[in-house]
Design an enzyme around this catalytic site. Structure first.
Site, PDB file in Angstrom:
ATOM      1  N   GLY A  17       0.776  -1.076  -0.078  1.00 60.36           N
ATOM      2  CA  GLY A  17      -0.111  -0.172  -0.046  1.00 60.36           C
ATOM      3  C   GLY A  17       0.910   1.224  -0.012  1.00 60.36           C
ATOM      4  O   GLY A  17       1.922   1.189  -0.288  1.00 60.36           O
ATOM      5  N   CYS A  18       0.290   2.138   0.292  1.00 62.36           N
ATOM      6  CA  CYS A  18       1.135   3.504   0.358  1.00 62.36           C
ATOM      7  C   CYS A  18       2.139   3.375   1.440  1.00 62.36           C
ATOM      8  O   CYS A  18       2.378   3.035   2.397  1.00 62.36           O
ATOM      9  CB  CYS A  18       0.333   4.697   1.104  1.00 62.36           C
ATOM     10  SG  CYS A  18       0.997   6.276   1.245  1.00 62.36           S
ATOM     11  N   PHE A  19       3.540   4.023   0.880  1.00 62.19           N
ATOM     12  CA  PHE A  19       4.743   3.627   1.582  1.00 62.19           C
ATOM     13  C   PHE A  19       4.933   4.550   2.599  1.00 62.19           C
ATOM     14  O   PHE A  19       5.857   4.170   3.435  1.00 62.19           O
ATOM     15  CB  PHE A  19       5.889   3.659   0.177  1.00 62.19           C
ATOM     16  CG  PHE A  19       6.047   4.851  -0.461  1.00 62.19           C
ATOM     17  CD1 PHE A  19       5.308   6.171  -0.232  1.00 62.19           C
ATOM     18  CD2 PHE A  19       6.844   4.837  -1.722  1.00 62.19           C
ATOM     19  CE1 PHE A  19       5.707   7.223  -0.919  1.00 62.19           C
ATOM     20  CE2 PHE A  19       7.087   5.971  -2.080  1.00 62.19           C
ATOM     21  CZ  PHE A  19       6.427   7.146  -1.825  1.00 62.19           C
ATOM     22  N   SER A  36      -2.791   3.838   4.201  1.00 64.35           N
ATOM     23  CA  SER A  36      -4.079   3.017   3.644  1.00 64.35           C
ATOM     24  C   SER A  36      -3.986   1.767   3.716  1.00 64.35           C
ATOM     25  O   SER A  36      -5.178   0.961   3.514  1.00 64.35           O
ATOM     26  CB  SER A  36      -3.767   3.247   2.086  1.00 64.35           C
ATOM     27  OG  SER A  36      -2.716   2.200   1.719  1.00 64.35           O
TER      28      SER A  36
END
Length: 237
Positions: free
Chosen positions: A43-45, A192
């Site tokens: 997901g979002c890093f 996220s």
């Protein structure tokens, strides 16, 4: 090919990389003796990186882009979904203090690896679940952990794991403002990740080294859980 020749030497973006905001270590150094590294996408890093840097025994982390088809991609290019890159976190760890099994436990538990090209509200191939490592032993362990976690997910009514396991993937640094983003003043608290709530136990080849109390610092029963924890590495009394 050794993993250090792919990730440790880094192709990188042109910008100079500052030391790790939290750990104070170089984020762009090649691994040393007694260290190992792998790359994870979940997901979002921003949130993913924070989850990893808090683990005892992690030497450094950095966010970047891997698994794609062009060199030195920018954030905007990756977000277009046309480069094939995933948002990822490079993790370097001290093998005497933490095992790859511990990192895999965090990886599987911190997100839902069955969601394909998305994680929560973030949609696109750049948010897919990935593990990249060039050490055959690490790849085998990742596969064993995947199979064990699939059994847990299936019994809980989840679908098939879509995590991509590959070797020989070049990682390109993300822009400096993305590095350790959630630890920087004025950062937007965003993650996220949609954890399944399933906890990975022993699996074939596992050799956990972390004190089990470490995991009480993570609440995988709620979405965006990494935002609830401190930025500092976990310390046990």
């Amino acid at each position: 090919m050794a993993i250090s020749s792919v990730f440790g030497l880094f192709q990188g973006t042109p910008q100079a990389q500052a030391p790790h905001v939290v750990l104070g270590t170089p984020i762009d150094a090649a691994i040393k003796g007694g260290q190992s590294e792998a790359v994870f996408g979940c997901g979002c890093f921003w949130g993913a990186e924070k989850g990893f840097w808090r683990l005892p025994g992690v030497v450094t982390t950095a966010v970047g882009y891997a698994g794609g088809s062009i060199q030195q991609p920018s954030y905007d290019q990756v977000c277009s979904g046309r480069t094939g890159h995933s948002e990822v976190v490079r993790v370097v760890w001290d093998t005497a203090l933490i095992d790859f099994s511990d990192l895999l436990k965090l990886f599987w538990e911190c997100h839902d690896p069955t969601q394909g090209n998305r994680q929560g509200n973030d949609r696109g191939s750049q948010y897919r679940s990935v593990i990249y490592a060039d050490d055959s032993g690490l790849v085998a362990l990742a596969e064993a952990s995947r199979d064990a976690y699939q059994a847990l997910l299936s019994s809980a009514g989840f679908g098939e794991i879509t995590t991509e396991l590959r070797s020989n993937q070049t990682l390109w640094y993300a822009e400096p403002y993305h590095q350790q983003y959630l630890a920087k003043p004025g950062s937007r608290p965003y993650c996220s990740a949609q954890p399944s709530g399933q906890r990975l136990g022993e699996f074939a080849g596992s050799a956990y080294k972390l004190d089990p109390r470490v995991w009480s610092s993570y609440d995988w029963t709620v979405a965006h859980c990494v935002l609830r924890g401190e930025n500092a590495p976990i310390q046990l009394a």
